[in-house]
Structures are given as C-alpha cells and as structure tokens.
Design an enzyme around this catalytic site. Structure first.
Site: not given
Ligand code: NAD
Length: 510
Positions: A123, A144, A156, A194
C-alpha cells in the site's frame, strides 16, 4: 496478443488479512489458488477461516452451497515457495517492508515460469523499488486491493518505471473479471487513494490545532457534506498509529514537502497511546464514541424577520439560487421577499447592510477590513443542494462585528433552514477548505501522470467511499473559485501546504 490470466493458477504469498481476502476472491472466480505463509500453519489457519466465511455467505443466502464448496476446494495451503513454479500469477501480501519484499521477489524470480506475472499488494512501497535489481522487472506490477478485499471494489493497478504495459493491462483485465473496478496508477507515494485522501485528515487536524472547533463539530460538518464518517471518527476507527504512519510515509517519500507535513495533534495522541477505538480512546472515548452535539436551533426567532427592512441575495449559481429560494420562503409571512443582485462578485445575503457571505477563503476579519463593513459573517459551502432541513453548517463572525450581528447571523442561517455551528474565524471554514484541498491534490496527481481524472474519481468513491470524486466536485464548483479559496488560505498561512496545483491554475486562467 496480450497476456491472458483468466482462470490462471495463482500463488498468494502471505496469508494474513489481505492474502486471505485475495485468495477468496480468486477462488470464487474459478482460479486454483495456492496459499503460502512463512509462519507455520498460517496458510492452513487462513483456509479454515475462509471456510467459515464462505459458510456464512451460504447461510445468508449470498452464495450457493456448491459454489462455496468448489471455491474452498480450489484453495490449497502449501508449505514451500516451490509451488510458485506452477503459478502464472503470484500475488504478494506479506509484511509491508521493502527488504522483505525484495528478498521474496528475488526468490520468486528463480522459481516461476518465464512468463509469470508478479504482483504486489503493497500500500505504500514503490513498485519500482520492489522490482529494482530483478532480472525481469517488467513483470512486476502493483495490485493494490482494499480491505476487506471481497467487499471493496477498487484495485489500484500500479506501474513502476519498468513495468511492461502488457503486464499492467493483464492484471487490469483480471481485476475486472473478479468484479473489481481497476484504476491505473503510476508508482508514486500513496498511489492514488492514500495520497489524495491526505487533506481529509490534514485540514481537520489543522483546524483542531488552531482550536477552531471541537472534533464533534468538524465531524458533523463533513458528514452533512455526504462523507460517511467525519475525519475524527474515521481516524479513531483506522487507528491513529496507522493513519499517522501513512501520513508520515507520504511526507517522507515526498522529501519532506511541507504540503504533507504530519500534525502535532496526532503525533501527541500516538505518543500517548490514544489510538482510537482499539485503545479505547482517541478523539472520543469508546465504546460510546462521539457524544451527540447539542442540538443547534434551526428556526429563526419571529422578531428577527419582523425587524428586518431589506434582504438582497448576492451572486450567481446554484448556492445563490438556493439562498434566494430559502430567503423567499422565510420572508413570505412578512409579505415581502428578497431582492437579487447577480454580478456583485460574492455569494450570500446582505441583511440591512450586514453581510452573510459564503466563504471565499478569507477570514471574516479580512472581508470586514476589505469592505469596510464591520458586521460580516461567513458560512461554509453547502455541498449537498438542496440542503436537507436542519443541515449543520459552520459559520464564523468577524471580531469587530456588533453583538447584535453575532446573534443575528446564526438566526439568519437558521431562518434559511440550517443548523448553524459556530467556528473561530478561520479561513475557508471546514467543508470548503477540505474539498478544495482534495481537488487540489487530485489535480496534482493528474498533472504528474499518476492517474486520469476519471481514475481519481473512481478511486476516491470506491477506495474510501467519498460521496463524489474530486473532479465531480470541481465540475459543480468552479475552478476559479477553488483556486481563489486556496490562494486565500495560502495568503493567511504562508507555507507550502496551500500551493495551488498548476493544473488548476492553468484552467482558471483559460
Ligand atoms: P498481515 O499482517 O495480516 O499479514 C501478513 C502475512 O504475511 C502474515 O501472515 C505473515 O506471517 C506473512 N509473512 C510475512 N513475511 C513473509 C514472507 N517473507 N513470506 C511469506 N509470508 C510472510 O498483513 P496484511 O494487512 O494482510 O497486509 C499485507 C500487505 O498488504 C502489506 O503489504 C500491506 O501494506 C498491504 N495492504 C494492507 C491493507 C490493510 O488494510 N490491511 C490494505 C491494502 C494493502
């Protein structure tokens, strides 16, 4: 021939909130999906949770039982990244950390087929940076999604400097097949949503910093403008730590452009652990949330109208027309109506020489000084017309106004059908300055080739539920008015924040 990802085998890396949501959507659209997470058991856990989610949809009648079963059967947790070898598309949703993402993409590159597409759900990290140093950076693209993925329509599609157009087009088409509304963006800090959304928080935080009004008043003003949540309740919901981190990252990524400078008000809240709902206290105290505003009068005292000798409605356009209709209604019982003067260069009411004026970005004190009229009151821009009866509307009165006019200005707004909310004499009040700055940010995004005007409108309506897109607001306002308002803010604050986008200025001069 473009790249065709229809029904393609997918690998989702990262089985957290976003990865699980992406896996669900893809599986429901017929893709075989493998799910990998570094944390042992996380992918299997995610699948179990998805089974419950799908069951819930079946119970609510939103999904057929066999479709749910088939979708779940398509999701396979895997214990190793080697599964990437069979994938035509990999979607990465791991921790938001550039080095972690780069390391993962390097690993993936060694495993996937030469024509596989590598997408990141980041993001805030540059897609160009994630792809940097890979042997085939052209196949890396941002996809995204917004949270919750199954419900939020916006995607996105973010192109870095080296992303192949065919790759961006392929995931764009795929997102459409998944029932999403994809919007192309270039990889710049905050992408579209954002970035353009920053002023929604920043203007309210600036007004709080100046003690212009309480969080409740500011929230009420923006809700009436059609936003589902006011900025304060929204920041409380998002969490001040998260919201502050996004603001900081956009600020830092823009080389500390003061336009995006974070707020001390929010920094202090984060430092003190007042994170919003999740910590029990932010602007409001939870679980109760925002206390109701004291009900403002929205009926005029009878003698106000009786004692008035002359009302002239000034200006042109829909707001002046609505004011004329409201004043005509209010005065009908007195047996006379308002006069109208269209070419006077301001919008509002002259009431026996006193001025009740739509904000043009100056303070009431400045208008009083410029016109030589002491009795000046300003009101905020009614964004929704006709305004619902009793709609909250911020107003302010010049310091040198008479005591009589202070009381009458509010009574006149009430007579016109509004619930007046007093604000300190700050420029641009609340809605006008917030919306003008959202338009300004969107205009700069378009100027810099981040997205098209239509893309910005779709992104803001679908990514953050805005009642209209910035360019739709612009079409209903007028570009000269927006530019004049921001210039007036700049004249008051003299900094980088209120810097008019050259895109707007050019159009204002045309
Ligand atoms: P989260 O913490 O819920 O999940 C991330 C997962 O990735 C965890 O289960 C972790 O164990 C795993 N992980 C970490 N490093 C890893 C690796 N090297 N290989 C494999 N697995 C790995 O996070 P999330 O909220 O799902 O966010 C994930 C991505 O999506 C981030 O880049 C975040 O910026 C993006 N994002 C999040 C949102 C939101 O609202 N949460 C919205 C849009 C984008």
């Amino acid at each position: 021939m473009g790249i065709d990802l229809r029904g393609a085998p997918l690998l989702v890396v990262g089985a957290g909130i976003m990865g699980a949501g992406i896996a669900q959507v893809a599986a429901q659209c017929g893709h075989p999906v493998r799910l990998f997470d570094v944390r042992d058991g996380a992918a299997a856990d995610a699948r179990r949770k998805l089974a419950a989610t799908l069951d819930g949809l079946v119970a609510k009648g939103k999904l057929a039982a066999d479709a749910a079963q088939a979708a779940l059967a398509r999701i396979e947790p895997v214990a190793s990244l080697d599964a990437a070898a069979d994938a035509k598309l990999v979607v990465e949703a791991i921790v938001e950390d550039l080095e972690a993402k780069r390391a993962l993409f390097r690993q993936l590159e060694a495993l996937v087929a030469p024509d596989a597409v590598l997408a990141t759900n980041t993001s805030s990290i540059s897609v160009t940076a994630i792809a940097g140093g890979l042997a085939h950076p052209g196949r890396v693209v941002g996809m995204h999604f917004f949270n919750p993925v199954p419900l939020m329509k916006l995607v996105e599609v973010v192109s870095g400097l080296q992303t192949d157009a065919a790759v961006a087009d392929a995931v764009f088409k795929l997102a459409k097949l998944w029932g999403k509304v994809p919007v192309h963006a270039t990889s710049t800090p905050g992408f579209i949503v954002n970035r353009i959304a920053r002023p929604y928080y920043a203007e309210t935080l600036a007004l709080l910093h100046e003690r212009a009004a309480t969080p409740q008043v500011l929230d009420a003003c923006l809700r009436v403008a059609g936003f589902r949540m006011g900025p304060c309740e929204l920041m409380d919901l998002i969490g001040h730590d998260t919201n502050f981190a996004v603001t900081r990252s956009v600020y830092e990524a823009n080389f500390y452009d003061k336009r995006y400078v974070p707020s001390l008000v929010q920094a202090e809240m984060v430092a003190g652990g007042l994170l919003g709902r999740k910590s029990g206290r932010g602007f409001y105290v939870y679980p109760d949330g925002a206390p109701a505003l004291p009900v403002a009068a929205h009926e005029a005292p009878a003698d106000l109208l009786k004692d008035t000798r002359e009302v002239v409605v000034h200006g042109d356009g829909p707001i002046a027309d609505a004011l004329e209709a409201a004043a005509t209604k209010a005065l009908a019982a007195q047996g006379w109506g308002p006069a109208r003067e269209r070419g006077s260069g301001w919008i509002g009411l002259a009431v026996d020489g006193a001025r009740l004026m739509l904000t043009d970005g100056r303070t009431a004190a400045e208008v009083a000084a410029a016109t030589g009229i002491a009795d000046v009151a300003l009101f905020d821009r009614p964004l929704v017309l006709p305004a619902p009866s009793g709609a909250a509307l911020a107003f302010s009165v010049a310091d040198r106004a008479s005591a009589g006019w202070r009381a009458q200005a509010a009574a006149w707004l009430a007579a016109l059908g509004f619930s007046p909310l007093p604000l300190a004499d700050t420029p641009g009040l609340v809605v006008a300055r917030t919306v003008a700055m959202l338009i300004n940010e969107a205009a700069d995004a378009v100027l810099q080739g981040v997205c098209t005007p239509d893309g910005a409108d779709a992104a803001m309506k679908l990514g953050v539920n805005y009642p209209a897109g910035p360019f739709e607001w612009l079409a209903r306002w007028d570009v000269r008015g927006v530019v004049a308002l921001i210039d007036a803010l700049d004249a008051t604050y003299r900094g980088e924040r209120y810097r008019v986008s050259p895109w707007l200025r050019r159009r204002a001069l045309a």
